[in-house]
Design a protein around this motif. Structure first.
Motif, PDB file in Angstrom:
ATOM      1  N   MET A   1      -4.681  -8.969  -2.896  1.00 26.48           N
ATOM      2  CA  MET A   1      -4.885  -9.598  -4.202  1.00 26.48           C
ATOM      3  C   MET A   1      -4.817  -8.574  -5.337  1.00 26.48           C
ATOM      4  O   MET A   1      -4.236  -8.843  -6.403  1.00 26.48           O
ATOM      5  CB  MET A   1      -6.229 -10.320  -4.217  1.00 26.48           C
ATOM      6  N   LEU A   2      -5.387  -7.398  -5.117  1.00 26.34           N
ATOM      7  CA  LEU A   2      -5.410  -6.375  -6.161  1.00 26.34           C
ATOM      8  C   LEU A   2      -4.013  -5.867  -6.508  1.00 26.34           C
ATOM      9  O   LEU A   2      -3.763  -5.466  -7.644  1.00 26.34           O
ATOM     10  CB  LEU A   2      -6.312  -5.211  -5.740  1.00 26.34           C
ATOM     11  N   ARG A   3      -3.096  -5.901  -5.533  1.00 25.43           N
ATOM     12  CA  ARG A   3      -1.713  -5.494  -5.823  1.00 25.43           C
ATOM     13  C   ARG A   3      -1.091  -6.399  -6.876  1.00 25.43           C
ATOM     14  O   ARG A   3      -0.253  -5.967  -7.668  1.00 25.43           O
ATOM     15  CB  ARG A   3      -0.864  -5.513  -4.545  1.00 25.43           C
ATOM     16  N   GLY A   4      -1.486  -7.658  -6.882  1.00 27.65           N
ATOM     17  CA  GLY A   4      -0.999  -8.578  -7.901  1.00 27.65           C
ATOM     18  C   GLY A   4      -1.762  -8.428  -9.209  1.00 27.65           C
ATOM     19  O   GLY A   4      -1.166  -8.386 -10.290  1.00 27.65           O
TER      20      GLY A   4
ATOM     21  N   MET B   1      -4.406  -0.253  -5.648  1.00 25.82           N
ATOM     22  CA  MET B   1      -4.468  -0.140  -7.109  1.00 25.82           C
ATOM     23  C   MET B   1      -3.756   1.097  -7.651  1.00 25.82           C
ATOM     24  O   MET B   1      -3.688   1.298  -8.859  1.00 25.82           O
ATOM     25  CB  MET B   1      -5.933  -0.136  -7.561  1.00 25.82           C
ATOM     26  N   ALA B   2      -3.238   1.930  -6.753  1.00 28.26           N
ATOM     27  CA  ALA B   2      -2.568   3.165  -7.181  1.00 28.26           C
ATOM     28  C   ALA B   2      -1.249   2.847  -7.887  1.00 28.26           C
ATOM     29  O   ALA B   2      -0.519   1.947  -7.507  1.00 28.26           O
ATOM     30  CB  ALA B   2      -2.327   4.061  -5.983  1.00 28.26           C
ATOM     31  N   ASP B   3      -0.969   3.617  -8.927  1.00 31.72           N
ATOM     32  CA  ASP B   3       0.292   3.468  -9.667  1.00 31.72           C
ATOM     33  C   ASP B   3       1.145   4.688  -9.350  1.00 31.72           C
ATOM     34  O   ASP B   3       1.395   5.543 -10.187  1.00 31.72           O
ATOM     35  CB  ASP B   3      -0.013   3.366 -11.169  1.00 31.72           C
ATOM     36  N   THR B   4       1.553   4.775  -8.096  1.00 36.62           N
ATOM     37  CA  THR B   4       2.247   5.979  -7.618  1.00 36.62           C
ATOM     38  C   THR B   4       3.524   5.582  -6.883  1.00 36.62           C
ATOM     39  O   THR B   4       3.811   4.412  -6.669  1.00 36.62           O
ATOM     40  CB  THR B   4       1.354   6.755  -6.628  1.00 36.62           C
ATOM     41  N   GLU B   5       4.248   6.600  -6.464  1.00 37.61           N
ATOM     42  CA  GLU B   5       5.425   6.360  -5.642  1.00 37.61           C
ATOM     43  C   GLU B   5       4.985   5.686  -4.330  1.00 37.61           C
ATOM     44  O   GLU B   5       3.930   6.032  -3.783  1.00 37.61           O
ATOM     45  CB  GLU B   5       6.103   7.700  -5.289  1.00 37.61           C
ATOM     46  N   PRO B   6       5.781   4.723  -3.817  1.00 37.22           N
ATOM     47  CA  PRO B   6       5.402   4.043  -2.568  1.00 37.22           C
ATOM     48  C   PRO B   6       5.107   5.016  -1.420  1.00 37.22           C
ATOM     49  O   PRO B   6       4.222   4.761  -0.614  1.00 37.22           O
ATOM     50  CB  PRO B   6       6.636   3.192  -2.248  1.00 37.22           C
ATOM     51  N   LEU B   7       5.830   6.139  -1.389  1.00 41.81           N
ATOM     52  CA  LEU B   7       5.618   7.103  -0.308  1.00 41.81           C
ATOM     53  C   LEU B   7       4.201   7.670  -0.339  1.00 41.81           C
ATOM     54  O   LEU B   7       3.579   7.889   0.706  1.00 41.81           O
ATOM     55  CB  LEU B   7       6.644   8.240  -0.393  1.00 41.81           C
ATOM     56  N   LEU B   8       3.681   7.876  -1.549  1.00 43.29           N
ATOM     57  CA  LEU B   8       2.326   8.418  -1.685  1.00 43.29           C
ATOM     58  C   LEU B   8       1.292   7.404  -1.179  1.00 43.29           C
ATOM     59  O   LEU B   8       0.308   7.784  -0.533  1.00 43.29           O
ATOM     60  CB  LEU B   8       2.052   8.783  -3.149  1.00 43.29           C
ATOM     61  N   ALA B   9       1.539   6.134  -1.459  1.00 42.96           N
ATOM     62  CA  ALA B   9       0.652   5.090  -0.947  1.00 42.96           C
ATOM     63  C   ALA B   9       0.709   5.058   0.583  1.00 42.96           C
ATOM     64  O   ALA B   9      -0.310   4.848   1.256  1.00 42.96           O
ATOM     65  CB  ALA B   9       1.048   3.735  -1.528  1.00 42.96           C
ATOM     66  N   GLU B  10       1.905   5.284   1.136  1.00 45.68           N
ATOM     67  CA  GLU B  10       2.060   5.318   2.593  1.00 45.68           C
ATOM     68  C   GLU B  10       1.291   6.492   3.200  1.00 45.68           C
ATOM     69  O   GLU B  10       0.764   6.403   4.309  1.00 45.68           O
ATOM     70  CB  GLU B  10       3.547   5.427   2.977  1.00 45.68           C
ATOM     71  N   VAL B  11       1.244   7.607   2.475  1.00 46.29           N
ATOM     72  CA  VAL B  11       0.495   8.781   2.936  1.00 46.29           C
ATOM     73  C   VAL B  11      -0.981   8.415   3.110  1.00 46.29           C
ATOM     74  O   VAL B  11      -1.613   8.787   4.108  1.00 46.29           O
ATOM     75  CB  VAL B  11       0.661   9.961   1.945  1.00 46.29           C
TER      76      VAL B  11
ATOM     77  N   ALA C   1       0.287 -12.708  -3.714  1.00 44.59           N
ATOM     78  CA  ALA C   1      -0.462 -11.926  -4.706  1.00 44.59           C
ATOM     79  C   ALA C   1      -0.043 -12.261  -6.135  1.00 44.59           C
ATOM     80  O   ALA C   1      -0.891 -12.357  -7.035  1.00 44.59           O
ATOM     81  CB  ALA C   1      -0.275 -10.438  -4.439  1.00 44.59           C
ATOM     82  N   ALA C   2       1.264 -12.446  -6.366  1.00 49.92           N
ATOM     83  CA  ALA C   2       1.752 -12.730  -7.725  1.00 49.92           C
ATOM     84  C   ALA C   2       1.249 -14.085  -8.204  1.00 49.92           C
ATOM     85  O   ALA C   2       0.742 -14.217  -9.330  1.00 49.92           O
ATOM     86  CB  ALA C   2       3.276 -12.680  -7.748  1.00 49.92           C
ATOM     87  N   LYS C   3       1.372 -15.091  -7.368  1.00 53.08           N
ATOM     88  CA  LYS C   3       0.957 -16.446  -7.738  1.00 53.08           C
ATOM     89  C   LYS C   3      -0.559 -16.536  -7.927  1.00 53.08           C
ATOM     90  O   LYS C   3      -1.067 -17.145  -8.870  1.00 53.08           O
ATOM     91  CB  LYS C   3       1.404 -17.413  -6.639  1.00 53.08           C
ATOM     92  N   LEU C   4      -1.284 -15.899  -7.004  1.00 46.69           N
ATOM     93  CA  LEU C   4      -2.740 -15.894  -7.072  1.00 46.69           C
ATOM     94  C   LEU C   4      -3.217 -15.207  -8.350  1.00 46.69           C
ATOM     95  O   LEU C   4      -4.097 -15.723  -9.060  1.00 46.69           O
ATOM     96  CB  LEU C   4      -3.304 -15.190  -5.842  1.00 46.69           C
ATOM     97  N   SER C   5      -2.622 -14.064  -8.675  1.00 47.30           N
ATOM     98  CA  SER C   5      -3.044 -13.328  -9.872  1.00 47.30           C
ATOM     99  C   SER C   5      -2.686 -14.088 -11.147  1.00 47.30           C
ATOM    100  O   SER C   5      -3.403 -13.993 -12.153  1.00 47.30           O
ATOM    101  CB  SER C   5      -2.461 -11.916  -9.888  1.00 47.30           C
TER     102      SER C   5
END
Length: 331
Positions: free
Chosen positions: A27-30, A73-83, A311-315
């Motif tokens: 949910m937070l991603r949205g 909630m991170a606003d980073t490159e997807p790779l960093l989130a994967e880390v 997530a988009a619709k819910l948000s």
């Protein structure tokens, strides 16, 4: 003819989101895409897996749910989130650990404090909003089952094979994180769920000062109901059963709105979940409205490997509810 201007908000709405587990992160991603000032308050009752090991060995609150929320909630490159999400599969002592959990444990050691560690990690990962634990130390979750027996531990409760009568925390008088209480007092909206009802959501709501702040707040209060029941926790629960469980623990009618999925779940998907003992949460609309809740129902699910909230619709629904509430308040 003059075109009537749509009223606009004087500032970004302050929304506090409470819960834990995968549902909250989805949910937070949205929500982070919306013009909202977000604070996420996350449970510290987890005692399983990597979190449980670090909690026991390092005497810190469990980092797993916090890590998931930071990543969402991170606003980073997807790779960093994967880390952050990376989990070691080999290595003596490393196997099963999430790298994000280890980083959070390291930041706690470096800064000398779990909350400060989260704050610093939030800065490094450009987190949109604040992430706060419900308390600055771990909580032990216990459950009284239908036969009167007591089961100890968040990871153990759903495996008992008995229906849950109620859950409670030790210490019962745990001190809520002051920043979390303050966020609730200043909130325009308080959003609870989705997530495991008895092991992620209610543990936050029974932290004494958090419950008090939610009850006293004049924010709009929203409950996002789970799409599927959870084996060992909410077997055969309807939407009203979820709400009744919260009411039984808090003793108050908390929510103004309940957001639920009423979209059809394909039979093949239902069959996959049925194999694990999970069924779609039934929307007993008449009973929910009879109890005084306003219901927002829509097709809110996506299926890839698992069923997840859209997530988009819910948000979108959440933002419009919060915006309307604030516009009415601002007059």
């Amino acid at each position: 003819m003059a075109i009537k201007q749509q009223p606009t908000l004087s500032r970004k709405p302050r929304i506090v989101v409470i819960g834990g587990g995968t549902g909250l992160s989805v949910m937070l991603r949205g929500l982070k895409q919306k013009p909202l000032d977000i604070t996420a308050i996350v449970t510290v009752a987890d005692d399983g897996g990597s979190s449980g090991i670090l909690r026991e060995e390092l005497q810190i609150p469990p980092p797993g749910d916090i890590r998931n929320v930071l990543s969402a909630m991170a606003d980073t490159e997807p790779l960093l989130a994967e880390v952050l999400k990376y989990r070691f599969s080999n290595g003596t002592g490393l196997a099963g650990h999430s790298l994000g959990n280890l980083i959070l444990a390291a930041m706690t050691d470096i800064t000398g404090d779990f909350v400060t560690g989260i704050t610093e990690l939030s800065r490094i990962f450009a987190v949109r909003g604040r992430v706060l634990p419900a308390a600055n130390h771990a909580i032990v979750l216990k459950a009284e089952m239908e036969d009167g027996s007591i089961v100890v531990g968040e990871s153990t409760i759903p495996k008992s094979g008995l229906a849950i009568r109620k859950v409670f925390i030790e210490p019962a008088d745990v001190e809520a994180l002051p920043e979390a209480v303050q966020a609730l007092r200043e909130a325009d909206a308080i959003l609870i769920g989705p997530g495991s009802l008895y092991t992620s959501i209610i543990p936050n709501l029974i932290v004494p000062k958090l419950a008090e702040a939610i009850i006293q707040s004049d924010a709009v209060k929203l409950f996002v109901c789970n799409v599927m029941t959870q084996p060992g926790e909410t077997d055969n629960y309807s939407v009203s059963d979820h709400l009744a469980a919260v009411h039984a623990h808090i003793g108050h009618h908390l929510f103004d709105y309940v957001i639920v999925n009423d979209g059809e779940i394909p039979p093949q998907v239902q069959n996959l979940y049925a194999e694990k003992g999970s069924t779609a949460v039934h929307l007993d609309l008449e009973e929910v409205t009879r109890r005084g809740y306003k219901v927002i129902a829509d097709t809110l699910v996506l299926f890839r490997t698992y069923l997840r909230h859209d997530a988009a619709k819910l948000s979108d629904h959440i933002y419009h509810l919060v915006e309307d509430w604030m516009l009415r308040k601002e007059g």
